[in-house]
Scaffold this active site. Structure first.
Site, short mmCIF file in Angstrom:
data_model
loop_
_atom_site.label_atom_id
_atom_site.label_comp_id
_atom_site.label_asym_id
_atom_site.label_seq_id
_atom_site.Cartn_x
_atom_site.Cartn_y
_atom_site.Cartn_z
N PRO A 107 2.92 41.52 38.74
CA PRO A 107 1.49 41.32 39.02
C PRO A 107 1.21 39.83 39.20
O PRO A 107 1.80 39.00 38.50
CB PRO A 107 0.81 41.89 37.77
CG PRO A 107 1.85 41.87 36.70
CD PRO A 107 3.18 42.00 37.39
N HIS A 108 0.33 39.53 40.13
CA HIS A 108 0.06 38.12 40.43
C HIS A 108 -1.37 37.96 40.94
O HIS A 108 -1.84 38.78 41.74
CB HIS A 108 1.05 37.59 41.46
CG HIS A 108 1.14 38.43 42.69
ND1 HIS A 108 1.86 39.60 42.73
CD2 HIS A 108 0.57 38.30 43.89
CE1 HIS A 108 1.75 40.14 43.94
NE2 HIS A 108 0.96 39.37 44.67
N VAL A 109 -2.02 36.92 40.44
CA VAL A 109 -3.38 36.61 40.87
C VAL A 109 -3.59 35.11 40.80
O VAL A 109 -2.89 34.40 40.08
CB VAL A 109 -4.46 37.31 40.00
CG1 VAL A 109 -4.43 38.81 40.20
CG2 VAL A 109 -4.33 36.95 38.54
#
Length: 140
Positions: free
Chosen positions: A50-52
């Protein structure tokens, strides 16, 4: 980490991370869930990245978590996930820098030996040693 669902795992990580880098866990969780709605970050073989981008972050942060019990993550291969490497980038960072880091993390976690080693360790120090060895190899 103990979790029974993707959302519970992301929430637990968001709470831990927010406490260390500032910001609110609910905002981070919301951003992560919004990203998951675009498409699952479960890349297969029990791994998710997951990446933001988050406002207020002063640098990129990586958080590696191994779940005690794999959870359904809607991964591309439909297998449950037990290794999560969360990448948080400053909102102001260049997209190319973010993508380069994602590519490195993906290469690291696509290696079956690396994932086996991560799944075998029981202590944070051993996990850190695996990451340090990988970082040294990348610098060479």
């Amino acid at each position: 980490l103990e979790a029974t669902s993707k959302k519970q795992a992301l929430r637990a990580i968001a709470e831990e991370v927010a406490g260390n880098i500032g910001g609110h866990a609910d905002d981070l969780l919301s951003a992560l869930l919004d990203r998951e709605r675009i498409g699952s970050t479960g890349i297969g073989q029990g791994v998710a990245i997951p990446h933001v981008k988050i406002p207020g972050a002063d640098k990129m942060y990586g958080v590696l978590v191994r779940l005690e019990t794999p959870v359904d993550y809607d991964a591309i291969d439909n297998l449950p996930v037990d290794i999560i490497f969360m990448l948080l980038a400053p909102a102001e960072s260049k997209t190319t820098q973010h993508l380069k880091m994602l590519a490195q993390i993906s290469r690291f976690l696509k290696d079956a030996r690396t994932c086996s080693a991560l799944r075998a360790v029981r202590e944070a120090e051993a996990l850190s040693a695996i990451l340090d060895e990988w970082a040294r190899a990348q610098a060479a």
